[in-house]
Motif scaffolding. Structure first.
Motif, PDB file in Angstrom:
ATOM      1  N   GLY A 153       0.764  -1.220   0.000  1.00  0.00           N
ATOM      2  CA  GLY A 153       0.000   0.000   0.000  1.00  0.00           C
ATOM      3  C   GLY A 153       0.805   1.286   0.000  1.00  0.00           C
ATOM      4  N   ASP A 154       2.096   1.212   0.275  1.00  0.00           N
ATOM      5  CA  ASP A 154       2.958   2.404   0.280  1.00  0.00           C
ATOM      6  C   ASP A 154       4.374   1.979  -0.084  1.00  0.00           C
ATOM      7  N   LEU A 155       4.489   1.209  -1.156  1.00  0.00           N
ATOM      8  CA  LEU A 155       5.737   0.518  -1.471  1.00  0.00           C
ATOM      9  C   LEU A 155       6.712   1.427  -2.217  1.00  0.00           C
ATOM     10  N   HIS A 156       7.012   2.570  -1.615  1.00  0.00           N
ATOM     11  CA  HIS A 156       8.028   3.446  -2.197  1.00  0.00           C
ATOM     12  C   HIS A 156       9.352   2.697  -2.298  1.00  0.00           C
ATOM     13  N   VAL A 157      10.140   3.077  -3.291  1.00  0.00           N
ATOM     14  CA  VAL A 157      11.425   2.431  -3.504  1.00  0.00           C
ATOM     15  C   VAL A 157      12.306   2.534  -2.260  1.00  0.00           C
ATOM     16  N   SER A 158      12.145   3.604  -1.474  1.00  0.00           N
ATOM     17  CA  SER A 158      12.948   3.773  -0.262  1.00  0.00           C
ATOM     18  C   SER A 158      12.482   2.885   0.881  1.00  0.00           C
ATOM     19  N   HIS A 159      11.369   2.187   0.711  1.00  0.00           N
ATOM     20  CA  HIS A 159      10.862   1.282   1.749  1.00  0.00           C
ATOM     21  C   HIS A 159      11.322  -0.160   1.552  1.00  0.00           C
TER      22      HIS A 159
END
Length: 248
Positions: A153-159
């Motif tokens: 749901g919030d799979l930013h590359v930085s995560h």
């Protein structure tokens, strides 16, 4: 906790704050429902996640995961194609896992938010009308029925953290729910479209690239107001506004 030289503010705004104290991340959230989701999602996810050290509302303490972020939006990624493929394989493992017990947003809810955010962008002269209109047209391809999967749901590359070509941890699970698999793939590659092929090499089949591209537009359109109101800059090179321009 001993031998700590500094407390680092990772992110802070009116909804939540994350501090790093040595090898511990301290997350303070005004909405404990988000923390409930984060803790349960990490327990259910079949991928590496941070270890919960303790929870004392409104604070949650998590152990740092090893490795470094796969990349950051607005910056070139130095990760190898194999690392991006490993991220795709991790996302596939998540999507193949049993659904979490709580629902996600309906297509109708997403459509309503898209309409509201596009109206705000135009009314406040944040973006040219033709740019909003064109991306809104592209975004509509994401508003279709789909079989829900377990999404981050919030799979930013930085995560997504990697060491070499291996995924070592996926962080920030407060938006996890049942949702569209293509949404996770789009968020992971937002601003890093050139790595979509590497991600899909690890993810496998059953992918609609046109829907991923639609989510690039939709996600960028609905995120801009939140980013501006919380002190972030979506106009930085390679970020959301550049993503929208690239779609035209």
């Amino acid at each position: 906790m001993t031998g700590v030289d500094e407390v680092k503010v990772v992110v802070a705004h009116s909804e939540r704050a994350t501090l790093r104290v040595g090898d511990v991340f301290l997350k303070i959230d005004a909405d404990q429902t988000r923390t409930d989701v984060e803790v349960e999602a990490m327990a259910l996810a079949p991928v590496p996640t941070p270890r919960v050290l303790w929870r004392e509302p409104p604070a949650l303490a998590l152990a740092a995961v090893p490795g470094t972020p796969l990349g950051r939006i607005g910056e070139p990624s130095t990760a190898s194609p194999a690392a991006w493929a490993a991220a795709g394989a991790a996302v596939r493992a998540l999507h193949d896992a049993p659904l979490p017990p709580w629902p996600g947003r309906s297509v109708e809810d997403v459509a309503a938010r898209l309409d509201a955010e596009c109206a705000w962008l135009v009314a406040n002269d944040v973006l040219p009308t033709d740019l909003v209109t064109r991306n809104r047209e592209i975004a509509r391809a994401a508003l279709r029925p789909c079989t829900p999967v377990f999404t981050h749901g919030d799979l930013h590359v930085s995560h997504v953290f990697v060491a070499g070509d291996e995924v070592t941890g996926v962080i920030d699970w407060s938006e996890a729910s049942r949702g569209d698999a293509m949404f996770d793939l789009a968020v992971l590659t937002l601003g890093h479209q050139q790595h979509l092929g590497d991600v899909l090499a690890g993810y496998g089949t059953d992918v609609d690239v046109e829907v991923i591209r639609a989510w690039w537009s939709l996600r960028s359109l609905v995120a801009i107001r939140w980013l501006v109101e919380h002190g972030f800059d979506p106009a930085k090179p390679g970020c959301e506004i550049d993503v929208l321009r690239a779609r035209t």
